[in-house]
Design an enzyme around this catalytic site. Structure first.
Site, PDB file in Angstrom:
ATOM      1  N   LYS A  49      -4.684  -6.320 -10.364  1.00 38.54           N
ATOM      2  CA  LYS A  49      -6.134  -6.283 -10.479  1.00 38.54           C
ATOM      3  C   LYS A  49      -6.457  -5.679 -11.827  1.00 38.54           C
ATOM      4  O   LYS A  49      -6.028  -4.560 -12.133  1.00 38.54           O
ATOM      5  CB  LYS A  49      -6.731  -5.452  -9.339  1.00 38.54           C
ATOM      6  N   ARG A  67      -9.026 -12.024  -0.428  1.00 38.11           N
ATOM      7  CA  ARG A  67      -9.623 -11.826  -1.759  1.00 38.11           C
ATOM      8  C   ARG A  67      -9.174 -12.979  -2.646  1.00 38.11           C
ATOM      9  O   ARG A  67      -8.003 -13.094  -2.983  1.00 38.11           O
ATOM     10  CB  ARG A  67      -9.162 -10.497  -2.355  1.00 38.11           C
ATOM     11  N   SER A 126     -15.126   0.130  -1.931  1.00 37.12           N
ATOM     12  CA  SER A 126     -14.176   0.724  -2.879  1.00 37.12           C
ATOM     13  C   SER A 126     -14.815   1.904  -3.591  1.00 37.12           C
ATOM     14  O   SER A 126     -15.969   1.816  -4.030  1.00 37.12           O
ATOM     15  CB  SER A 126     -13.754  -0.305  -3.931  1.00 37.12           C
TER      16      SER A 126
END
Lengths: 212, 212
Positions: free
Chosen positions: B138, B40, B109
């Site tokens: 995040k 990511r 998700s």
């Protein structure tokens, strides 16, 4: 390969659209005579990018104007865009061509003579000469090439070319006179109070100067 | 579909790697026992993202650990990754599945019960329950679901699940006890002075608590 015409190539930037919707500005520009549209959006989610792409594709279909996606090969695949524009820091051309297939338009930005020599070895559909003049709308680009740079590159390139960066009503004719097949603009249309009129005027300049 | 094991799922973040290379941290973590790795990277060019993906794929191949790409379907296609992880603001699942094919792993998700109900209608390979605890790594996520949220979601979900967000050595056992098939961590491994040791310890916790 799709048929395409580089004469007047609009590159989008929602942040410059004076609070008008992207679709509105693009539709006005299409009616004014833009010949290609590139969706370039750096600060949005993939979902939002795709939704914008689907919206513009629908809008441009009736004008038979190709929609090109900047950088994001996945968005181009997902919306079945007409093509992809890649820069020197994007996914390499060979991979993009393999994944998109031979029928899509792929354009490549060149920033110097070395990039042009490399591009000549590839079957890219066009090159974007970037930036012709210095511009505040893109901050990650190399130094301005100027009209001399455009002349040198268009002479060297085996592909059709479009100039980008700081091009407007007052200098568009010089870019065409320097050998480019078209001009690419962002703010000259996106930020114009009348995008249709601006597109019409720019298109006239390109057409007149190509005939010379 | 590829075989995969959600037990200990490392999600990368170079900015948390204490100036060590991503490849170094991932290799150490692989030796410590991580079972999946998700690349990511939000702030890099497509070219750099692809180069990192190719590097990690090579590194993980010898461990037979699947490499999953976050969000960027084009990068997953370009490096032939084992799969893709998408969030609620990424390219819709159906499009991702169509472009990636049925043999790739696709994770989604979920941030609330409504997302889980939608995910149950799809043949996603796993869900990521996000975020379990609040986390500084995040910033665009929903409110923390807590262990009650994990229990509710794992009971409702028809897919295997992995918890993500604020999971570390002190709370990992609770996430597994709440029904998750595995834990996903970022800083607990990326920022650990000894990523191999951290992975080993986390893996032991998951394995022990799954047996209960």
């Amino acid at each position: 390969m799709n048929h395409f015409d580089l004469s007047l190539y609009l590159v989008t930037d929602r942040s410059l659209a004076l609070n008008r919707s992207l679709e509105y500005v693009v539709k006005e520009a299409a009616e004014g005579g833009v010949t290609m549209v590139q969706l370039r959006e750096k600060d949005c989610s993939s979902k939002e990018f795709l939704n914008l792409a689907i919206q513009l594709k629908r809008c441009l279909k009736s004008f038979a104007i190709p929609l090109i996606i900047n950088d994001r090969l996945d968005i181009a695949l997902a919306c079945d865009a007409d093509g992809l524009h890649i820069g020197q820091n994007d996914i390499p051309y060979e991979i993009a061509r393999r994944l998109l297939g031979k029928d899509k338009i792929i354009g490549l930005s060149v920033e110097n003579v070395r990039d042009v020599i490399e591009a000549n070895k590839l079957d890219v559909d066009y090159i974007g000469i970037s930036p012709v003049f210095s511009t505040p709308t893109k901050t990650d680009t190399a130094e301005a090439l100027g009209l001399d740079g455009v002349r040198e590159i268009t002479k060297l390139s085996e592909h059709p070319s479009v100039g980008i960066g700081g091009i407007n009503l007052s200098n568009a004719h010089e870019v065409i006179a320097a050998g480019a097949d078209g001009i690419s603009v962002v703010s000259a249309i996106m930020s114009h109070p009348d995008p249709r009129l601006s597109a019409l005027q720019l298109k006239n300049i390109v057409v007149k100067n190509k005939l010379k």
